[in-house]
Design an enzyme around this catalytic site. Structure first.
Site, PDB file in Angstrom:
ATOM      1  N   ASN A  11      33.990 -22.112 134.266  1.00 15.56           N
ATOM      2  CA  ASN A  11      35.540 -22.275 134.152  1.00 15.56           C
ATOM      3  C   ASN A  11      35.615 -21.791 135.328  1.00 15.56           C
ATOM      4  OD1 ASN A  11      37.129 -18.614 133.564  1.00 15.56           O
ATOM      5  ND2 ASN A  11      38.389 -20.518 133.375  1.00 15.56           N
ATOM      6  N   CYS A  87      41.925 -12.418 135.926  1.00 19.57           N
ATOM      7  CA  CYS A  87      40.788 -13.620 135.678  1.00 19.57           C
ATOM      8  C   CYS A  87      40.013 -12.704 136.619  1.00 19.57           C
ATOM      9  CB  CYS A  87      41.631 -14.906 136.095  1.00 19.57           C
ATOM     10  SG  CYS A  87      40.509 -16.509 136.145  1.00 19.57           S
ATOM     11  N   ASN A 163      45.537  -8.023 131.102  1.00 20.30           N
ATOM     12  CA  ASN A 163      45.718  -9.406 130.092  1.00 20.30           C
ATOM     13  C   ASN A 163      45.679  -9.624 128.278  1.00 20.30           C
ATOM     14  OD1 ASN A 163      42.687 -10.022 130.207  1.00 20.30           O
ATOM     15  ND2 ASN A 163      43.447 -12.205 130.889  1.00 20.30           N
ATOM     16  N   CYS A 226      34.938 -17.110 129.773  1.00 16.50           N
ATOM     17  CA  CYS A 226      37.366 -16.688 129.943  1.00 16.50           C
ATOM     18  C   CYS A 226      36.126 -14.726 130.345  1.00 16.50           C
ATOM     19  CB  CYS A 226      37.248 -16.035 128.982  1.00 16.50           C
ATOM     20  SG  CYS A 226      39.242 -14.926 129.028  1.00 16.50           S
ATOM     21  N   GLY A 227      36.089 -14.277 131.964  1.00 13.75           N
ATOM     22  CA  GLY A 227      35.698 -13.357 131.861  1.00 13.75           C
ATOM     23  C   GLY A 227      36.720 -12.019 131.536  1.00 13.75           C
ATOM     24  N   THR A 228      37.527 -11.935 131.331  1.00 11.49           N
ATOM     25  CA  THR A 228      38.574 -10.845 130.582  1.00 11.49           C
ATOM     26  C   THR A 228      37.958 -11.320 129.205  1.00 11.49           C
ATOM     27  OG1 THR A 228      39.771 -12.128 130.381  1.00 11.49           O
ATOM     28  CG2 THR A 228      40.564 -10.191 132.656  1.00 11.49           C
TER      29      THR A 228
END
Ligand SMILES: N[C@@H](CCC[C@H](N)C(=O)O)C(=O)O
Length: 289
Positions: A11, A87, A163, A226-228
């Site tokens: 990413n 992020c 998020n 995507c870390g989250t």
């Protein structure tokens, strides 16, 4: 204008040191910079500045919870130029960048974000390869919802990681059938449930402590990671097994990370790679309005 390029499980981000907060990150500029043909190419942009300097410049209306004026702040933008609150892969790259440039000398410190202060532990940052653990903070269950993708309906759980996410566990999925899904089109979702858009994760159920996941990100499209999103995926995967805490290895197309959940909070441990540094032509940048 100086930049660095890095990624967390592929990413990828353009890192912009801007300690005096002089850069105007307009949508056309961020979109051009992230464009993989007319720009440098990236999933997002990470501006590097102190939280207090961003507040003084009016970029931040106030200091988010858990963030002090002297904390480094990750001012994140998606590739489409939109703002996002947090992020997870970006925080690892951001922390690695700070140590690699000498802007930070501690191994443990707080990175500010629009989703609040995120304490990090930098396990290694020597050279281009880093390893970082991020305290991702509270993970909140938003209730059941569903996504439509590749002509199929995927039932999932809305999860707030700072998020918005919709994490869909499909117990019939295998790594092979997951990789065969077509994620080129944006998944359908309930705009009443997610009024500000959503990141959608499709994942297998837990097997031997691990899940396989793919993600279509709000403001970007499908990304390699995507870390989250891995935090949302681990939360949903544990919930699918009737658990609300534990450690999950999340395998994404760009690599793997370890998510730990306990008492409604998560940590995310994973790699960071700093690939390159250079300069963006100022006249090119300024001509983008
Ligand atoms: N890739 C990021 C998430 C970036 C923001 C996301 N696209 C959103 O709009 O919420 C991560 O590693 O968490």
């Amino acid at each position: 204008m100086d930049f660095s390029k890095g990624h967390g499980t592929e990413n990828d981000f353009v890192v912009l040191p801007d300690l005096d907060v002089r850069l105007d990150l307009t949508v056309p500029r961020v979109k051009a910079l992230c464009d993989r043909r007319r720009g440098l190419g990236a999933d997002g942009v990470l501006r590097v500045a102190k939280a207090g300097a961003l507040a003084e410049a009016g970029v931040l209306a106030d200091l988010p919870d858990g963030t002090s004026a002297d904390d480094w702040f990750m001012d994140y933008r998606n590739a489409d130029g939109s703002l996002a609150e947090m992020c997870g892969n970006g925080v690892r790259v951001f922390a690695h960048y700070l140590l690699s440039t000498g802007l930070e000398t501690r191994d443990e410190f707080v990175v500010g974000s629009r989703a609040g202060g995120k304490p990090v532990v930098v396990h290694s940052a020597a050279g281009p390869l880093g390893e970082v653990t991020v305290d991702m903070g509270k993970v909140r269950d938003l209730g059941s919802s569903a996504a439509t993708l590749d002509g199929k309906v995927f039932n999932g759980i809305g999860i707030d990681v700072g998020n918005p996410h919709l994490a869909c566990v499909d117990p019939h999925l295998t790594a092979a059938s997951l990789s065969a899904l077509d994620l080129t089109a944006a998944p359908g979702f309930d705009p009443g449930f997610f009024p500000h858009g959503v990141n959608v994760e499709i994942l297998t159920r837990i097997d031997s402590g691990a899940v396989d996941m793919r993600v279509h990100e709000r403001g970007v499209g499908e990304t390699r990671s995507c870390g989250t999103g891995t935090v949302a995926a681990a939360t949903a995967a544990l919930r699918h097994e009737g658990a609300d805490s534990g450690e999950v290895i999340v395998r994404i197309p760009g690599g793997q990370v370890i998510v730990s959940l306990s008492d409604g909070r998560a940590t995310l441990r994973g790699p960071s790679v700093l690939v390159a540094s250079g300069t963006v032509d100022d006249s090119w940048w300024n001509a983008l309005t």
